[in-house]
Enzyme design. Structure first.
Site, PDB file in Angstrom:
ATOM      1  N   SER A  37       0.820  -1.218   0.000  1.00 30.42           N
ATOM      2  CA  SER A  37       0.000   0.000   0.000  1.00 30.42           C
ATOM      3  C   SER A  37       0.849   1.261   0.000  1.00 30.42           C
ATOM      4  O   SER A  37       0.317   2.368   0.036  1.00 30.42           O
ATOM      5  CB  SER A  37      -0.903   0.001   1.235  1.00 30.42           C
ATOM      6  N   ASN A 124      -1.520  -1.976  13.898  1.00 27.71           N
ATOM      7  CA  ASN A 124      -2.962  -1.751  13.922  1.00 27.71           C
ATOM      8  C   ASN A 124      -3.338  -0.466  14.660  1.00 27.71           C
ATOM      9  O   ASN A 124      -4.161   0.317  14.173  1.00 27.71           O
ATOM     10  CB  ASN A 124      -3.674  -2.960  14.537  1.00 27.71           C
ATOM     11  N   THR A 169     -40.263  26.673  -8.230  1.00 28.37           N
ATOM     12  CA  THR A 169     -40.492  25.340  -7.665  1.00 28.37           C
ATOM     13  C   THR A 169     -40.793  24.461  -8.869  1.00 28.37           C
ATOM     14  O   THR A 169     -41.357  24.939  -9.861  1.00 28.37           O
ATOM     15  CB  THR A 169     -41.677  25.304  -6.675  1.00 28.37           C
ATOM     16  N   HIS A 170     -40.358  23.221  -8.826  1.00 29.36           N
ATOM     17  CA  HIS A 170     -40.482  22.320  -9.985  1.00 29.36           C
ATOM     18  C   HIS A 170     -39.766  22.900 -11.213  1.00 29.36           C
ATOM     19  O   HIS A 170     -40.101  22.568 -12.339  1.00 29.36           O
ATOM     20  CB  HIS A 170     -41.949  22.041 -10.337  1.00 29.36           C
ATOM     21  N   SER A 291     -14.944  25.387 -27.377  1.00 29.57           N
ATOM     22  CA  SER A 291     -15.177  24.157 -28.133  1.00 29.57           C
ATOM     23  C   SER A 291     -14.143  24.045 -29.242  1.00 29.57           C
ATOM     24  O   SER A 291     -13.701  25.062 -29.783  1.00 29.57           O
ATOM     25  CB  SER A 291     -16.584  24.205 -28.730  1.00 29.57           C
ATOM     26  N   LYS A 297     -18.488  29.025 -28.725  1.00 32.94           N
ATOM     27  CA  LYS A 297     -18.846  28.412 -27.451  1.00 32.94           C
ATOM     28  C   LYS A 297     -18.038  28.934 -26.275  1.00 32.94           C
ATOM     29  O   LYS A 297     -16.849  29.217 -26.368  1.00 32.94           O
ATOM     30  CB  LYS A 297     -18.653  26.901 -27.535  1.00 32.94           C
ATOM     31  N   ASN A 299     -18.221  27.360 -22.561  1.00 38.15           N
ATOM     32  CA  ASN A 299     -18.905  26.348 -21.758  1.00 38.15           C
ATOM     33  C   ASN A 299     -18.530  26.461 -20.278  1.00 38.15           C
ATOM     34  O   ASN A 299     -17.388  26.772 -19.947  1.00 38.15           O
ATOM     35  CB  ASN A 299     -18.545  24.957 -22.268  1.00 38.15           C
ATOM     36  N   GLU A 304     -19.657  22.321 -14.413  1.00 41.11           N
ATOM     37  CA  GLU A 304     -20.038  20.951 -14.786  1.00 41.11           C
ATOM     38  C   GLU A 304     -19.205  19.920 -14.025  1.00 41.11           C
ATOM     39  O   GLU A 304     -19.711  18.873 -13.605  1.00 41.11           O
ATOM     40  CB  GLU A 304     -19.846  20.736 -16.288  1.00 41.11           C
ATOM     41  N   GLN A 336      -7.151  -1.761   4.967  1.00 37.82           N
ATOM     42  CA  GLN A 336      -6.171  -1.020   4.167  1.00 37.82           C
ATOM     43  C   GLN A 336      -6.827  -0.374   2.942  1.00 37.82           C
ATOM     44  O   GLN A 336      -6.327   0.604   2.413  1.00 37.82           O
ATOM     45  CB  GLN A 336      -5.058  -1.986   3.732  1.00 37.82           C
ATOM     46  N   LYS A 339      -7.888   3.652   2.472  1.00 33.03           N
ATOM     47  CA  LYS A 339      -7.037   4.827   2.220  1.00 33.03           C
ATOM     48  C   LYS A 339      -7.329   5.539   0.903  1.00 33.03           C
ATOM     49  O   LYS A 339      -7.461   6.754   0.861  1.00 33.03           O
ATOM     50  CB  LYS A 339      -5.555   4.440   2.215  1.00 33.03           C
TER      51      LYS A 339
HETATM   52  N1  ARG Z   1      -1.017  -1.008   5.858  1.00 35.37           N
HETATM   53  C1  ARG Z   1      -1.879  -1.573   6.837  1.00 35.37           C
HETATM   54  C2  ARG Z   1      -3.240  -0.876   6.792  1.00 35.37           C
HETATM   55  O1  ARG Z   1      -3.343   0.173   6.251  1.00 35.37           O
HETATM   56  C3  ARG Z   1      -1.259  -1.480   8.176  1.00 35.37           C
HETATM   57  C4  ARG Z   1      -1.761  -2.452   9.177  1.00 35.37           C
HETATM   58  C5  ARG Z   1      -1.233  -3.804   8.983  1.00 35.37           C
HETATM   59  N2  ARG Z   1      -1.583  -4.620  10.067  1.00 35.37           N
HETATM   60  C6  ARG Z   1      -1.525  -5.962   9.999  1.00 35.37           C
HETATM   61  N3  ARG Z   1      -1.933  -6.632  11.049  1.00 35.37           N
HETATM   62  N4  ARG Z   1      -1.101  -6.570   8.942  1.00 35.37           N
HETATM   63  O2  ARG Z   1      -4.243  -1.357   7.266  1.00 35.37           O
END
Ligand code: ARG
Length: 481
Positions: A37, A124, A169-170, A291, A297, A299, A304, A336, A339
């Site tokens: 990651s 963790n 409205t509408h 455009s 144009k 735009n 948007e 994970q 993220k």
């Molecule tokens: N990269 C992991 C995450 O974002 C870190 C935690 C990993 N923990 C584990 N017990 N393998 O969740």
């Protein structure tokens, strides 16, 4: 920095030096690809170092590691912080994530004493605290952008408190309103968005550091100390919950999804208003695009895209909810996957608020056109019915029917109320005898709507001041404990 398998103190050659002790072979390239990651969670690097420094200092104060060991670790982490700031930290995919990369870099810098940092801690609680710190900063950035946007809205609303436009409205002509009143409606939405963000921030601000892997630890740690050093207002009460809670991301992205919907509604109005047919506004050139084939144009691309990006934020929220659904306690690697959705939502929200603020600042309002259009579509019909109630004692239900029949009769001649004067109306309905002309004039129609929160210029002017005040009051951060 490179991963040097030969330096693995715990496991066989090719295994991860940070957890390879019970392994005889390294990760397959496939596992590395799905597991790693660091290409996205490098964005937690600054928070990771801050969390580690706080943890190391606490370990020293609790006598878990020596003063010298703590000093070496903190000094090494400060070097890494400088490398991160300079963009010099080299990241290795084989080390999985930002946390392991930073720990391995610390080992490169200070040697085996680096291995003492992870005492009484797990990835963790580490990733939970890093992510909380990141989201807290993201909330503060978004909140401050929104507060600026509300300031722009309040100012423009004050300027246009007496300019008339059609109220719909509408998406059908309903009653005239003032431009300032319409703008302030978005001010109210954004104020609630700020309130939701600050609410999320308050609830988020408990540290999970010290939960360790899931069960707490036998070391005599002091989570209150790390919490205070990292600016948290409190500490987790259940270690299982602390490592598996991602509610704070849901709160932030959920509030963000509502905000993105508000921005998309405004963007949609800007798109409609900027058509030549409406002609209510002109977006500045630097927020418009041309455009490749049609030379004329111009735009409203910025609007948007703000409209469309709401879909992206909602998508992130759905991703997060779906990843977390039915996860058993405590940590699972599924987490994970939070993220990328989080980071994308945050980037998108900040970009959209900045764009919305720029549009509101630069947009040119064509108030002659909005006023002229406010007269279209029998927009003063309600005023006429109300006059019969107030001046002729007619029950409202009856006056509603009378005006409806008048509108229908005019329609048959291809006309509207704006084409008729009081004498003509009196020929259609005798009770209109003596009707003052101003009842049919849109400026008078808005000026009469002085009820609380109404569209009258005097109310809009007050409301702009109130919004400004509430916006500044909301800026007051929670006091640190
Ligand atoms: N990269 C992991 C995450 O974002 C870190 C935690 C990993 N923990 C584990 N017990 N393998 O969740």
């Amino acid at each position: 920095m490179t991963h040097t398998p030969g330096s693995n103190p715990g496991g066989a050659t090719g295994t991860n030096p940070l957890w390879g002790g019970r392994f005889t072979t390294g990760a397959s390239s496939l596992l590395e690809e799905i597991n790693s990651s660091v290409h996205f969670d490098f964005r937690l690097a600054e928070q990771d170092v801050a969390g580690s420094i706080a943890h190391a200092r606490m370990l020293v104060d609790q006598g878990v590691i020596s003063v010298d060991e703590g000093q070496a670790i903190v000094n090494g982490l400060k070097i890494i912080a400088a490398e991160i700031a300079a963009g010099d930290l080299v990241l290795d995919r084989a080390l999985e994530d930002v946390h392991m990369n930073i720990e391995a870099r610390l080992h490169d810098l200070i040697g085996p004493v680096a291995g003492r940092l992870h005492t009484g801690r797990s990835r963790n609680d580490q990733v939970a605290v890093d992510t909380k710190l990141w989201v807290r900063d993201a909330i503060d950035r978004l909140d401050s952008l929104l507060a600026d946007t509300i300031r722009v809205l309040a100012e423009r609303a004050e300027t246009h408190c007496a300019d008339v436009m059609p109220g719909f409205t509408h998406l059908q002509c309903a009653q005239p309103v003032t431009v300032g009143h319409h703008l302030l409606a978005y001010g109210e939405m954004f104020l609630r968005d700020r309130d939701r963000l600050l609410d999320a921030r308050r609830r988020l601000n408990e540290s999970p550091l010290g939960a360790a892997a899931l069960a707490g630890t036998s070391y005599p740690i002091n989570p209150d100390q790390t919490a205070a050093e990292l600016g948290f207002n409190g500490v987790f009460r259940n270690s299982l919950d602390a490592v598996s809670d991602r509610d704070f991301i849901l709160d932030y992205v959920g509030a963000g999804a509502t905000l993105s919907i508000h921005m998309s509604r405004l963007a949609e109005e800007i798109v409609i208003w900027s058509t030549p047919q409406f002609g209510f506004v002109t977006l500045p050139e630097d927020l418009s695009a041309g455009s490749s084939i049609m030379p004329q144009k111009r735009n409203p691309d910025a609007a948007e895209l703000v409209r469309a990006k709401a879909g992206r934020v909602i998508g992130s929220l759905i991703t997060l909810l779906t990843v977390l659904k039915a996860l058993p306690l405590a940590y699972s690697r599924d987490m994970q996957e939070d993220k990328e959705a989080l980071f994308d939502a945050a980037d998108t929200l900040e970009l959209c608020v900045r764009t919305t603020k720029a549009m509101l600042t630069g947009i040119v309002l064509h108030t002659k056109k909005t006023r002229a259009d406010a007269e279209i579509g029998n927009a003063t019909a309600t005023d006429l019915a109300d006059w019969l109630v107030a001046e002729r004692g007619v029950p409202f239900r009856e006056s509603h029917g009378i005006v409806g029949r008048v509108v229908k009769a005019l329609e048959a001649e291809g006309r509207e109320l704006r084409h008729a004067d009081p004498e003509q109306l009196a020929t259609l309905e005798p009770r209109f005898a003596g009707l003052p002309a101003d009842v049919l004039i849109v400026d008078h129609a808005v000026a009469r709507r002085t009820s609380p929160g109404g569209t009258a210029p005097i109310r809009v002017s007050e409301a702009a001041a109130t919004l400004r005040k509430l916006n500044e009051q909301l800026s007051i951060k929670e006091p640190a404990k």
